[in-house]
Structures are given as structure tokens and as C-alpha cells.
Scaffold this active site. Structure first.
Site, PDB file in Angstrom:
ATOM      1  N   ASN A   9      36.879  75.980  58.043  1.00  0.00           N
ATOM      2  CA  ASN A   9      37.063  76.655  59.322  1.00  0.00           C
ATOM      3  C   ASN A   9      37.738  77.990  59.020  1.00  0.00           C
ATOM      4  O   ASN A   9      38.939  78.035  58.767  1.00  0.00           O
ATOM      5  CB  ASN A   9      37.944  75.784  60.235  1.00  0.00           C
ATOM      6  N   TRP A  10      36.939  79.043  59.029  1.00  0.00           N
ATOM      7  CA  TRP A  10      37.470  80.347  58.608  1.00  0.00           C
ATOM      8  C   TRP A  10      38.320  81.004  59.700  1.00  0.00           C
ATOM      9  O   TRP A  10      38.939  82.019  59.463  1.00  0.00           O
ATOM     10  CB  TRP A  10      36.319  81.275  58.228  1.00  0.00           C
ATOM     11  N   LYS A  11      38.292  80.455  60.902  1.00  0.00           N
ATOM     12  CA  LYS A  11      39.045  81.024  62.036  1.00  0.00           C
ATOM     13  C   LYS A  11      38.681  82.507  62.192  1.00  0.00           C
ATOM     14  O   LYS A  11      37.541  82.864  61.976  1.00  0.00           O
ATOM     15  CB  LYS A  11      40.545  80.768  61.844  1.00  0.00           C
ATOM     16  N   HIS A  95      38.885  72.750  68.823  1.00  0.00           N
ATOM     17  CA  HIS A  95      39.970  72.966  67.860  1.00  0.00           C
ATOM     18  C   HIS A  95      41.286  73.170  68.615  1.00  0.00           C
ATOM     19  O   HIS A  95      41.306  73.742  69.701  1.00  0.00           O
ATOM     20  CB  HIS A  95      39.654  74.185  66.986  1.00  0.00           C
ATOM     21  N   GLU A  97      43.568  75.236  68.310  1.00  0.00           N
ATOM     22  CA  GLU A  97      43.854  76.638  68.685  1.00  0.00           C
ATOM     23  C   GLU A  97      43.079  77.033  69.938  1.00  0.00           C
ATOM     24  O   GLU A  97      43.564  77.826  70.752  1.00  0.00           O
ATOM     25  CB  GLU A  97      43.526  77.565  67.499  1.00  0.00           C
ATOM     26  N   GLU A 167      43.122  66.406  63.328  1.00  0.00           N
ATOM     27  CA  GLU A 167      43.992  67.481  62.878  1.00  0.00           C
ATOM     28  C   GLU A 167      45.321  67.415  63.633  1.00  0.00           C
ATOM     29  O   GLU A 167      45.421  67.932  64.752  1.00  0.00           O
ATOM     30  CB  GLU A 167      43.333  68.841  63.121  1.00  0.00           C
ATOM     31  N   GLY A 173      48.176  74.863  59.377  1.00  0.00           N
ATOM     32  CA  GLY A 173      48.703  76.160  58.953  1.00  0.00           C
ATOM     33  C   GLY A 173      50.191  76.152  58.680  1.00  0.00           C
ATOM     34  O   GLY A 173      50.814  77.201  58.526  1.00  0.00           O
ATOM     35  N   SER A 213      46.504  71.661  56.637  1.00  0.00           N
ATOM     36  CA  SER A 213      47.102  71.965  55.325  1.00  0.00           C
ATOM     37  C   SER A 213      46.502  71.126  54.199  1.00  0.00           C
ATOM     38  O   SER A 213      47.194  70.783  53.246  1.00  0.00           O
ATOM     39  CB  SER A 213      48.627  71.826  55.370  1.00  0.00           C
ATOM     40  N   GLY A 234      41.284  74.957  56.719  1.00  0.00           N
ATOM     41  CA  GLY A 234      41.525  76.306  57.214  1.00  0.00           C
ATOM     42  C   GLY A 234      41.856  77.248  56.063  1.00  0.00           C
ATOM     43  O   GLY A 234      40.974  77.732  55.357  1.00  0.00           O
ATOM     44  N   GLY A 235      43.130  77.473  55.850  1.00  0.00           N
ATOM     45  CA  GLY A 235      43.582  78.451  54.850  1.00  0.00           C
ATOM     46  C   GLY A 235      42.926  78.311  53.485  1.00  0.00           C
ATOM     47  O   GLY A 235      42.467  79.312  52.895  1.00  0.00           O
TER      48      GLY A 235
HETATM   49  P1  PGA Z   1      44.757  74.652  57.759  1.00  0.00           P
HETATM   50  O1  PGA Z   1      43.816  74.642  59.064  1.00  0.00           O
HETATM   51  O2  PGA Z   1      43.972  74.005  56.657  1.00  0.00           O
HETATM   52  O3  PGA Z   1      45.019  76.110  57.487  1.00  0.00           O
HETATM   53  O4  PGA Z   1      45.994  73.904  58.100  1.00  0.00           O
HETATM   54  C1  PGA Z   1      42.987  73.544  59.362  1.00  0.00           C
HETATM   55  C2  PGA Z   1      42.298  73.790  60.688  1.00  0.00           C
HETATM   56  O5  PGA Z   1      42.941  74.320  61.602  1.00  0.00           O
HETATM   57  O6  PGA Z   1      41.100  73.472  60.855  1.00  0.00           O
END
Ligand code: PGA
Length: 251
Positions: A9-11, A95, A97, A167, A173, A213, A234-235
Site C-alpha cells: 500500500n504505497w499510500k 483503510h 486512514e 490492521e 506507521g 509495521s 505500507g512503509g
Molecule cells: P505500515 O502501513 O506498514 O507503514 O505500518 C500499513 C498500512 O497502513 O497498510
């Protein structure tokens, strides 16, 4: 046996040219992987370039959201048909967010999920509790409600076509990962809930990813858990080498 699925998930990261370069980097590192489903989910504006880079490879393309309507007066939204035309086959829905900053609810998740399924896209539906909910002993209630309301009115056949990402919001994050035991407990709860709203056979087939994470150092112990079928990253998905290492941890 469920095929593991690792999705990035590149956001809101990467321009179109950066996206193409990142896909090229990932492709080179995972070209021999045949037993893990690999998905990258760049921003909408990157999809065309990312699709060209993914073409003919074992890396599939996903989007980060989809409209519930087919077309019309929905400023800022992107329809399932638009995504499909670009070569998108997966879509992240709900998601945290989106829920936190853009007003998504279980009801909008449900509407978007129906649109994705109707178009033949594979939805990756996100659920997860907040820290204060976990600390107040509400994790189970929150997760069961997100699954039941998010999947409302879906047939067992439709539910079977979905992927779920657990999640925990407190792990996204933050560098704080759920322990394998904590994650497994919730994954098992989600599977029991699927058995209730669909049936045991379908519950046994749906892939449930962990997200929050996940990184090369903790991916294997998480994905070794019986009900953890991959990751939503994500990251660590923004660099080809760390994303590839997580994919290899799923082998
Ligand atoms: P993260 O994000 O790996 O940076 O914690 C995961 C996500 O929000 O899908």
C-alpha cells in the site's frame, strides 16, 4: 492451503515515473516467485505507468479506493470500470486512514465493496481497532462489527472472493507491530466471524493479511501463524528490497 498474498500500500507516495521504477525494481527481485500473490497499490495517478511496468510479470496491480457508483456526479471519485480499463485487478477498501481522515464508515465500505465485486475486482477490505478500543477491552466488538457491517448483504460466493487485511490502527506507521500471538488471535476471530456470516468452507478459503509495521525482520513470524495469509505493507513497500524480502518471507 491458502495462497499467501503480499500487497504494497504505497499510500500518497511516488510520482508516475517513480512508480514505474519501483515496480521494475520489485520485478527484478521477485521474478522467480510463483507461490505468493504479489500486488502493488500505487496512487491513482501512477496506475497507468505502473500497469505498463507490471505487464506480463508476476506483480499485479491494485488501487487504494474505488467509488460505489458506476459513474456520474461524484467529484474526486474513481470508478471500478476506470480501474479495470487500466489493468487494475485488486482494490484496497476501508483503510483506517480513509476511515480516520475521509469519513469512511462500515456503510461506505460495504457500498464500495459491492461495486468492486460487481466489477470483478478483488477487494482487500481493511479492518482494525484503535489503541483506545483495545485498551478498553473492545477489540473483539469492534472487529466483529467492522466485518459484519462491512460485508452486509454479501453472498457466501461474494465473500469468498475477498481478501481481508487486519490492521490494528495502533500499529500502522508507528513501528509498533502486533505480536504474532496478538495478530493470530484477531485473525482467528475474523475467520470465525466469516464462518458465521458465510460458512465454514468459505471462511477457510478467505485470505486474511496482517498489516501494521510489517517489515523483513518480523514478517516471517507473523506469516507463520496459522490464520495469517500474507501482509498489507505500507512503509516497507516503498523500497524494492524490503518489499521483496517480505514476499520471500511468505514462501
Ligand atoms: P505500515 O502501513 O506498514 O507503514 O505500518 C500499513 C498500512 O497502513 O497498510
Amino acid at each position: 492451503m491458502r495462497t499467501k498474498i503480499v500487497a504494497g500500500n504505497w499510500k500518497m507516495n511516488k510520482t508516475p515515473s517513480e512508480a514505474a521504477a519501483l515496480v521494475e525494481g520489485i520485478k527484478a527481485l521477485v521474478k522467480d516467485v510463483t507461490t505468493v500473490e504479489i500486488v502493488v497499490c500505487p496512487p491513482f495517478t501512477d496506475l497507468k505507468d505502473a500497469a505498463a511496468a507490471c505487464a506480463g510479470s508476476n506483480v499485479a496491480l491494485g488501487a487504494q479506493n474505488v467509488a460505489w457508483a458506476e459513474s456520474g456526479a461524484f467529484t474526486g471519485e474513481i470508478s471500478a470500470a476506470m480501474l479495470k480499463d487500466l489493468g487494475v485487478t485488486y482494490v484496497i477498501i476501508g483503510h483506517s486512514e480513509r476511515r480516520q481522515y475521509f469519513g469512511e464508515t462500515d456503510a461506505t465500505v460495504n457500498s464500495r465493496l459491492k461495486a468492486a465485486l460487481a466489477a470483478g475486482l478483488t477487494p482487500i477490505v481493511c479492518v482494525g481497532e484503535k489503541l483506545e478500543e483495545r485498551e478498553a477491552g473492545q477489540m473483539e466488538t469492534v472487529i466483529v462489527k467492522q466485518v459484519k457491517d462491512g460485508f452486509a448483504d454479501l453472498s457466501a460466493e461474494e465473500i469468498e472472493k475477498t481478501v481481508i487485511a487486519y490492521e490494528p490502527v495502533w500499529a500502522i506507521g508507528t513501528g509498533k507491530t502486533a505480536t504474532p500471538v496478538q495478530a493470530q488471535e484477531v485473525h482467528a476471530l475474523i475467520r470465525r466471524t466469516l464462518a458465521e456470516i458465510a460458512n465454514g468452507e468459505v471462511a477457510g478459503k478467505v485470505r486474511i493479511q496482517y498489516g501494521g509495521s510489517m517489515k523483513p525482520a518480523n514478517a516471517k513470524e507473523l506469516m507463520d501463524q496459522p490464520d495469517i495469509d500474507g501482509g498489507l505493507i505500507g512503509g516497507a513497500a516503498l523500497k524494492a528490497d524490503s518489499f521483496a524480502d517480505i514476499i520471500k518471507a511468505a514462501l
